[in-house]
Design a protein around this motif. Structure first.
Motif, PDB file in Angstrom:
ATOM      1  N   LEU A 120     106.227  44.457  73.185  1.00 55.18           N
ATOM      2  CA  LEU A 120     105.117  43.966  74.003  1.00 55.18           C
ATOM      3  C   LEU A 120     103.890  43.679  73.150  1.00 55.18           C
ATOM      4  O   LEU A 120     103.751  44.241  72.053  1.00 55.18           O
ATOM      5  CB  LEU A 120     104.746  45.013  75.069  1.00 55.18           C
ATOM      6  CG  LEU A 120     105.731  45.238  76.209  1.00 55.18           C
ATOM      7  CD1 LEU A 120     105.353  46.490  76.987  1.00 55.18           C
ATOM      8  CD2 LEU A 120     105.770  44.033  77.133  1.00 55.18           C
ATOM      9  N   PRO A 121     102.992  42.817  73.638  1.00 54.27           N
ATOM     10  CA  PRO A 121     101.722  42.617  72.924  1.00 54.27           C
ATOM     11  C   PRO A 121     100.796  43.798  73.172  1.00 54.27           C
ATOM     12  O   PRO A 121     100.690  44.297  74.290  1.00 54.27           O
ATOM     13  CB  PRO A 121     101.167  41.341  73.570  1.00 54.27           C
ATOM     14  CG  PRO A 121     101.742  41.323  74.954  1.00 54.27           C
ATOM     15  CD  PRO A 121     103.108  41.945  74.830  1.00 54.27           C
ATOM     16  N   TRP A 122     100.133  44.268  72.126  1.00 55.80           N
ATOM     17  CA  TRP A 122      99.217  45.401  72.210  1.00 55.80           C
ATOM     18  C   TRP A 122      97.909  45.038  71.528  1.00 55.80           C
ATOM     19  O   TRP A 122      97.901  44.268  70.567  1.00 55.80           O
ATOM     20  CB  TRP A 122      99.824  46.646  71.544  1.00 55.80           C
ATOM     21  CG  TRP A 122     101.062  47.138  72.195  1.00 55.80           C
ATOM     22  CD1 TRP A 122     102.344  46.794  71.870  1.00 55.80           C
ATOM     23  CD2 TRP A 122     101.156  48.026  73.309  1.00 55.80           C
ATOM     24  NE1 TRP A 122     103.239  47.427  72.707  1.00 55.80           N
ATOM     25  CE2 TRP A 122     102.533  48.189  73.606  1.00 55.80           C
ATOM     26  CE3 TRP A 122     100.225  48.705  74.082  1.00 55.80           C
ATOM     27  CZ2 TRP A 122     102.988  49.006  74.634  1.00 55.80           C
ATOM     28  CZ3 TRP A 122     100.680  49.527  75.114  1.00 55.80           C
ATOM     29  CH2 TRP A 122     102.043  49.667  75.382  1.00 55.80           C
ATOM     30  N   PRO A 123      96.791  45.597  71.987  1.00 56.31           N
ATOM     31  CA  PRO A 123      95.520  45.362  71.289  1.00 56.31           C
ATOM     32  C   PRO A 123      95.605  45.843  69.848  1.00 56.31           C
ATOM     33  O   PRO A 123      96.374  46.756  69.516  1.00 56.31           O
ATOM     34  CB  PRO A 123      94.523  46.204  72.100  1.00 56.31           C
ATOM     35  CG  PRO A 123      95.160  46.385  73.440  1.00 56.31           C
ATOM     36  CD  PRO A 123      96.633  46.437  73.180  1.00 56.31           C
ATOM     37  N   ALA A 124      94.810  45.238  68.997  1.00 51.70           N
ATOM     38  CA  ALA A 124      94.839  45.572  67.576  1.00 51.70           C
ATOM     39  C   ALA A 124      94.534  47.045  67.340  1.00 51.70           C
ATOM     40  O   ALA A 124      95.162  47.699  66.484  1.00 51.70           O
ATOM     41  CB  ALA A 124      93.840  44.691  66.817  1.00 51.70           C
ATOM     42  N   GLU A 125      93.592  47.596  68.119  1.00 52.69           N
ATOM     43  CA  GLU A 125      93.255  49.012  67.917  1.00 52.69           C
ATOM     44  C   GLU A 125      94.406  49.938  68.305  1.00 52.69           C
ATOM     45  O   GLU A 125      94.591  51.001  67.705  1.00 52.69           O
ATOM     46  CB  GLU A 125      91.983  49.385  68.686  1.00 52.69           C
ATOM     47  CG  GLU A 125      92.036  49.132  70.181  1.00 52.69           C
ATOM     48  CD  GLU A 125      91.536  47.759  70.580  1.00 52.69           C
ATOM     49  OE1 GLU A 125      91.084  47.611  71.736  1.00 52.69           O
ATOM     50  OE2 GLU A 125      91.589  46.845  69.731  1.00 52.69           O
ATOM     51  N   THR A 126      95.196  49.522  69.306  1.00 53.22           N
ATOM     52  CA  THR A 126      96.351  50.329  69.703  1.00 53.22           C
ATOM     53  C   THR A 126      97.408  50.314  68.603  1.00 53.22           C
ATOM     54  O   THR A 126      98.009  51.342  68.276  1.00 53.22           O
ATOM     55  CB  THR A 126      96.955  49.820  71.018  1.00 53.22           C
ATOM     56  OG1 THR A 126      95.956  49.860  72.037  1.00 53.22           O
ATOM     57  CG2 THR A 126      98.138  50.679  71.448  1.00 53.22           C
ATOM     58  N   ARG A 127      97.642  49.134  68.019  1.00 55.23           N
ATOM     59  CA  ARG A 127      98.611  49.038  66.917  1.00 55.23           C
ATOM     60  C   ARG A 127      98.150  49.868  65.718  1.00 55.23           C
ATOM     61  O   ARG A 127      98.965  50.509  65.046  1.00 55.23           O
ATOM     62  CB  ARG A 127      98.799  47.577  66.518  1.00 55.23           C
ATOM     63  CG  ARG A 127      99.512  46.745  67.573  1.00 55.23           C
ATOM     64  CD  ARG A 127      99.808  45.331  67.084  1.00 55.23           C
ATOM     65  NE  ARG A 127     100.550  44.592  68.085  1.00 55.23           N
ATOM     66  CZ  ARG A 127     101.879  44.645  68.238  1.00 55.23           C
ATOM     67  NH1 ARG A 127     102.598  45.409  67.420  1.00 55.23           N
ATOM     68  NH2 ARG A 127     102.472  43.953  69.176  1.00 55.23           N
ATOM     69  N   ALA A 128      96.847  49.891  65.483  1.00 53.43           N
ATOM     70  CA  ALA A 128      96.326  50.687  64.371  1.00 53.43           C
ATOM     71  C   ALA A 128      96.535  52.177  64.624  1.00 53.43           C
ATOM     72  O   ALA A 128      96.909  52.931  63.709  1.00 53.43           O
ATOM     73  CB  ALA A 128      94.845  50.377  64.164  1.00 53.43           C
ATOM     74  N   ARG A 129      96.301  52.605  65.873  1.00 52.20           N
ATOM     75  CA  ARG A 129      96.537  54.029  66.197  1.00 52.20           C
ATOM     76  C   ARG A 129      98.013  54.379  66.063  1.00 52.20           C
ATOM     77  O   ARG A 129      98.363  55.475  65.582  1.00 52.20           O
ATOM     78  CB  ARG A 129      96.042  54.329  67.616  1.00 52.20           C
ATOM     79  CG  ARG A 129      94.548  54.415  67.760  1.00 52.20           C
ATOM     80  CD  ARG A 129      94.161  55.106  69.068  1.00 52.20           C
ATOM     81  NE  ARG A 129      94.694  54.400  70.231  1.00 52.20           N
ATOM     82  CZ  ARG A 129      94.058  53.441  70.887  1.00 52.20           C
ATOM     83  NH1 ARG A 129      92.850  53.044  70.473  1.00 52.20           N
ATOM     84  NH2 ARG A 129      94.597  52.871  71.945  1.00 52.20           N
TER      85      ARG A 129
END
Length: 306
Positions: free
Chosen positions: A246-255
């Motif tokens: 799924l697409p995730w916000p950049a900050e979520t991918r960083a976490r």
């Protein structure tokens, strides 16, 4: 409930000589109004039989007079011109209610809400949720944030409890179902139907099943996790898979990247807090209960049944 057992009119029967699952009709004395009435023991244990005197009184009172607190939950816009002072507290009609916690409106029979048998489905404590699943949820929610456990969903087919729900990006939502190998060893067809039904009902939702070894993934969106994996290992496997699905916000991918690189669980305190709620079980297979139990323990039986 045992205190309402009629000691004079039960022909020598005692609390210790009759089981909580008995269908025998017995005499009871209401603790509130003193009325004497007959009802099956099993029906009393399940809450299916009550004092008829009190029930008749409730059925004649309008909801606003009988319970202002319940009437305050009445939804002001979804019930047409109907108001709490026009409906009996014991009415079996379905109406809409507001959630005091701000969740979506929900519908239920007036009598069920008045008697405390139904409330907001999203506020209701989870039932029979394993500690293993809850620890996984706590770790995933630490990274994805804003998740809900045991999310209630009603489709055209049936009602479900979704193990975990997380908002992604671009109006997408991830539903994570934890399929423990013991409980889901014979439920593949049912699990596939549930996944398909949820996705057909909710546009943009994707069901991802975390299938514990030796269970195999049922669909391309599913992922295999090791048997009795520790929370960090299970969460890392699921997170890596979710980032691809799924697409995730950049900050979520960083976490998510920082979490998997960290090498340890981060949400033990949150997990402990969630596990302390009513309704949580351990992950061990169930042990069959004894076939009979005296009525003295009926209150404990009723808690198990509900």
């Amino acid at each position: 409930m045992a205190a309402e057992w009629h000691t004079d009119r039960n022909a020598g029967l005692t609390l210790s000589s009759i089981t909580a699952g008995s269908h025998r009709v017995a005499w009871w004395r209401c603790a509130d109004c003193g009325s004497e009435y007959r009802a099956k023991v099993f029906h009393r244990v399940r809450g299916l039989a009550r004092c008829p005197g009190c029930s008749q009184r409730v059925s004649r009172q309008d909801l606003a007079s009988e319970s202002p607190a319940t009437a305050a939950l009445w939804h002001p816009g979804l019930n047409g011109d109907l108001t709490p002072d026009q409906v009996k507290a014991g009415a079996n009609i379905k109406v809409w209610w507001n959630c005091p916690a701000g969740h979506q409106p929900w519908s239920a029979q007036v009598a069920q809400v008045f008697l405390g048998h139904q409330g907001c489905p999203r506020c209701r404590p989870p039932s029979h949720v394993s500690q293993q699943e809850t620890m996984l949820f706590a770790e995933l929610d630490h990274v994805l944030t804003g998740g809900e456990q045991q999310y209630p969903l009603r489709t055209a087919r049936t009602r479900y409890r979704l193990d975990m729900v997380f908002k992604a990006a671009a109006s997408r939502t991830a539903v994570v179902e934890f399929d423990g190998s013991y409980w889901h060893r014979d439920t593949a067809a049912r699990d596939e139907r549930k996944s398909a039904d949820v996705e057909a009902h909710c546009e943009g939702w994707l069901v991802v099943r975390a299938r514990e070894h030796p269970l195999e993934p049922l669909r391309p969106s599913d992922v295999a996790v090791p048997y009795l994996a520790d929370p960090f290992t299970a969460a890392s496997v699921v997170l890596d898979h979710l980032m691809l699905q799924l697409p995730w916000p950049a900050e979520t991918r960083a976490r998510a990247h920082a979490y998997t690189a960290g090498g340890r669980a981060r949400a033990q305190d949150r997990a402990s807090e969630l596990i302390s709620r009513p309704g949580l079980t351990d992950a061990t297979p169930p042990v069959a209960p004894p076939r009979s139990q005296s009525l003295i323990g009926a209150e404990a039986v009723q808690q198990e049944l509900w």
